[in-house]
Design a protein around this motif. Sequence first.
Motif, PDB file in Angstrom:
ATOM      1  N   UNK A  15      24.860  20.552  11.123  1.00 47.26           N
ATOM      2  CA  UNK A  15      24.158  19.436  10.489  1.00 47.26           C
ATOM      3  C   UNK A  15      24.224  18.200  11.374  1.00 47.26           C
ATOM      4  N   UNK A  16      25.386  17.937  11.983  1.00 45.04           N
ATOM      5  CA  UNK A  16      25.494  16.806  12.903  1.00 45.04           C
ATOM      6  C   UNK A  16      24.580  16.949  14.100  1.00 45.04           C
ATOM      7  N   UNK A  17      24.494  18.166  14.662  1.00 44.27           N
ATOM      8  CA  UNK A  17      23.590  18.390  15.794  1.00 44.27           C
ATOM      9  C   UNK A  17      22.133  18.184  15.385  1.00 44.27           C
ATOM     10  N   UNK A  64      35.438  27.595   0.399  1.00 46.43           N
ATOM     11  CA  UNK A  64      34.839  28.419   1.454  1.00 46.43           C
ATOM     12  C   UNK A  64      33.573  29.133   0.987  1.00 46.43           C
ATOM     13  N   UNK A  65      33.218  28.959  -0.249  1.00 47.25           N
ATOM     14  CA  UNK A  65      31.990  29.571  -0.765  1.00 47.25           C
ATOM     15  C   UNK A  65      31.015  28.498  -1.207  1.00 47.25           C
ATOM     16  N   UNK A  66      30.823  27.530  -0.336  1.00 43.03           N
ATOM     17  CA  UNK A  66      29.838  26.482  -0.578  1.00 43.03           C
ATOM     18  C   UNK A  66      30.409  25.087  -0.578  1.00 43.03           C
ATOM     19  N   UNK A  67      31.714  24.929  -0.780  1.00 38.35           N
ATOM     20  CA  UNK A  67      32.292  23.591  -0.866  1.00 38.35           C
ATOM     21  C   UNK A  67      32.191  22.813   0.432  1.00 38.35           C
ATOM     22  N   UNK A  68      32.606  23.423   1.534  1.00 37.31           N
ATOM     23  CA  UNK A  68      32.542  22.734   2.826  1.00 37.31           C
ATOM     24  C   UNK A  68      31.086  22.490   3.223  1.00 37.31           C
ATOM     25  N   UNK A  69      30.224  23.466   2.971  1.00 38.87           N
ATOM     26  CA  UNK A  69      28.801  23.282   3.270  1.00 38.87           C
ATOM     27  C   UNK A  69      28.218  22.140   2.444  1.00 38.87           C
ATOM     28  N   UNK A  70      28.568  22.065   1.168  1.00 41.63           N
ATOM     29  CA  UNK A  70      28.063  20.991   0.317  1.00 41.63           C
ATOM     30  C   UNK A  70      28.570  19.634   0.797  1.00 41.63           C
ATOM     31  N   UNK A  71      29.843  19.548   1.167  1.00 47.78           N
ATOM     32  CA  UNK A  71      30.383  18.290   1.678  1.00 47.78           C
ATOM     33  C   UNK A  71      29.679  17.868   2.963  1.00 47.78           C
TER      34      UNK A  71
END
Length: 236
Positions: A15-17, A64-71
């Motif tokens: 996302x940063x890239x 690990x099932x969406x939390x880090x991706x959502x953050x």
Amino acid sequence: PVYYDTFPHSSGLMIGAGLAAAAYNRRLAPPHYGARPRALIGFGALAGLGVLLAVLGADGTFTYRGGILLASALTGLALVVAARPGPVRRLLSRKPLRYLGTRSYSLYLWHWPIICLTRPGIDVRFSGTPLLVFRVALIAMAGEASYKLVEQPFRTGRAQAALHALNGAGRRAAVGSVGLCGAVALVVLAAANPPALPAALAEGSTPAARLVLKAAPTTLLLPPDAHTGTATRTSP
């Protein structure tokens, strides 16, 4: 734990890239929304990050099932909104937040080594709130020193100019000094006495682990021999 692996955090890197590419190439820039919808989206993203900060944990399944991706997605959304004038940009531009933002990478680099070197009952004799205050103070001082003495000289070009200004002897002296410091550090680490192993770790970190260790078999039954057809026993 899987938290320290690269893959769970790859979404933030991607996302940063993507945001960097969008900032560089205006054709990838997100569409312009009205000021009020942008503010609602930005403050909603910040509120969502606050909730995730409170509920996500290193051992949680949702992490690990969406939390880090959502953050990561909420962080990117907040950055997109803050890139344009509005209340979200004004909020994130306040001096305390700007101060933390400019030193965030230094704080990130230093926080884990300092935590690992200030273990309660092993490295230090206190815990709880005093340990938290002690760690925060050390992390803040290390981050500030790293920002002022390492990051800024290289970002402004002062460090590169100083290195180019050195003649042959000066460069050799600088390299020798760095090598000498590294050698001294290695000698100190090699000569240091490790802390005594706690009894809990020697026997097993949990009651269940200690029970399993005590119940472990003293002999092993090997598969039957292909020629004799008899099984054999051996000690582990």
